[in-house]
Design a protein around this motif. Structure first.
Motif: not given
Length: 49
Positions: A26-33
Motif C-alpha cells: 500500500l505504501n509503495a503505491g502498488q494499488f494506485d492505478d
C-alpha cells in the motif's frame, strides 16, 4: 498438544508477515492505478510514430 505449541506461533508469524507485506505494498503505491495496466494492453500504438 505439542504440535499446537509450535503451530500457533508459526501461524501468527505468517499472518503478521502477510499483513506487513500488504501494508508495504500500500505504501509503495502498488494499488494506485488499478485499471491502467489492464487498459494499456488494449492501446494500439504505432511503433514508427
Amino acid at each position: 498438544m505439542n504440535g499446537l505449541i509450535f503451530l500457533i506461533p508459526v501461524a501468527l508469524t505468517l499472518g503478521l508477515a502477510g499483513l506487513g507485506a500488504f501494508v508495504w505494498s500500500l505504501n509503495a503505491g502498488q494499488f494506485d492505478d488499478m485499471d491502467g495496466a489492464a487498459l494499456r494492453i488494449l492501446i494500439d500504438e504505432d511503433p514508427e510514430a
